[in-house]
Design an enzyme around this catalytic site. Sequence first.
Site, short mmCIF file in Angstrom:
data_model
loop_
_atom_site.label_atom_id
_atom_site.label_comp_id
_atom_site.label_asym_id
_atom_site.label_seq_id
_atom_site.Cartn_x
_atom_site.Cartn_y
_atom_site.Cartn_z
N GLY A 184 34.53 39.75 36.20
CA GLY A 184 33.95 38.75 35.32
C GLY A 184 33.22 39.47 34.18
O GLY A 184 32.53 40.47 34.41
N GLU A 198 46.04 42.40 43.31
CA GLU A 198 45.61 43.60 42.60
C GLU A 198 46.46 44.83 42.94
O GLU A 198 46.46 45.80 42.17
CB GLU A 198 44.12 43.86 42.86
CG GLU A 198 43.24 42.80 42.19
CD GLU A 198 41.77 42.86 42.54
OE1 GLU A 198 40.94 42.49 41.69
OE2 GLU A 198 41.43 43.25 43.68
N MET A 252 33.04 42.49 42.92
CA MET A 252 32.54 42.38 44.29
C MET A 252 32.80 43.60 45.17
O MET A 252 32.58 43.53 46.39
CB MET A 252 33.10 41.10 44.94
CG MET A 252 32.73 39.83 44.17
SD MET A 252 33.35 38.29 44.88
CE MET A 252 32.38 38.17 46.38
N GLU A 253 33.28 44.71 44.59
CA GLU A 253 33.60 45.87 45.43
C GLU A 253 33.18 47.23 44.88
O GLU A 253 32.89 48.16 45.65
CB GLU A 253 35.13 45.95 45.70
CG GLU A 253 35.71 44.79 46.48
CD GLU A 253 35.99 43.58 45.61
OE1 GLU A 253 36.12 43.74 44.36
OE2 GLU A 253 36.08 42.45 46.16
N ASP A 299 37.65 36.37 33.84
CA ASP A 299 36.79 35.20 33.58
C ASP A 299 35.47 35.68 33.00
O ASP A 299 35.24 36.89 32.90
CB ASP A 299 36.55 34.43 34.89
CG ASP A 299 35.88 35.29 35.93
OD1 ASP A 299 36.58 35.93 36.73
OD2 ASP A 299 34.63 35.39 35.91
#
Length: 230
Positions: free
Chosen positions: A79, A13, A173-174, A197
Amino acid sequence: MSKIAIMGAMPEEIDPLLAKVENINKIEYAKNIYYEATYKGKDIVIAYSKIGKVFASLTATILLEKFGCNQLLFSGVAGAISPELKIGDLIIATKLCQHDLDITAFGHPYGYVPEGDVYISTDEKLRDIAKEVAQKNSLKLKEGIVATGDQFVASTERKEFIASTFKADALEMEGASVAVVCDALDVPFFVLRAISDSADGSADMDFDEFLESSAKISADFILDMVEAIE
Ligand code: ADE
């Protein structure tokens, strides 16, 4: 003087950022690497945190408190929840929540702890800059709610829980942990994600296939934003 933090979670990233910035000065701190650099004459500090809310909180705090950054841009992949979002599409968070924060046993709503908020909003000025950049480059940009948790979501059941509970359009997730840090320290922040995804049964395979390409789409956009920031 403006000093812009740019954060990702994974090497993929931030690599496309490091490939384009100038005057890189690498600093090791708290078992991580921070890259001071310049882009189009602006001072920036780049770092990837490692995956998850705890590492992201640590890195965000260090970017603000040790490096003195006065705004923070997060770049990475997510996602998709919204059916409008396809692989490679960009979403900016209007607000973020922690989908795995659960003290509902005490009668509280999902995502809430006393003295906190379920949602934290991103900076409106930075969102406006993103919209200008998208318009200038004829890029599609969705605004929506981003849900964060310490889980790689790869099931329609969990995805549907997050969709219905938080009205979220994408998950990662962050972001929400960075939001907590920036909100507490009163620093404007912004979260951009490109879809890797659809958080369903094929999420793991799609993630592996599209992480790099989607991360680059997000990183390239972030650098255009850095140029546009006054
Ligand atoms: N980041 C990108 N895809 C994700 C997923 N399916 N779950 C959690 N974080 C993600």
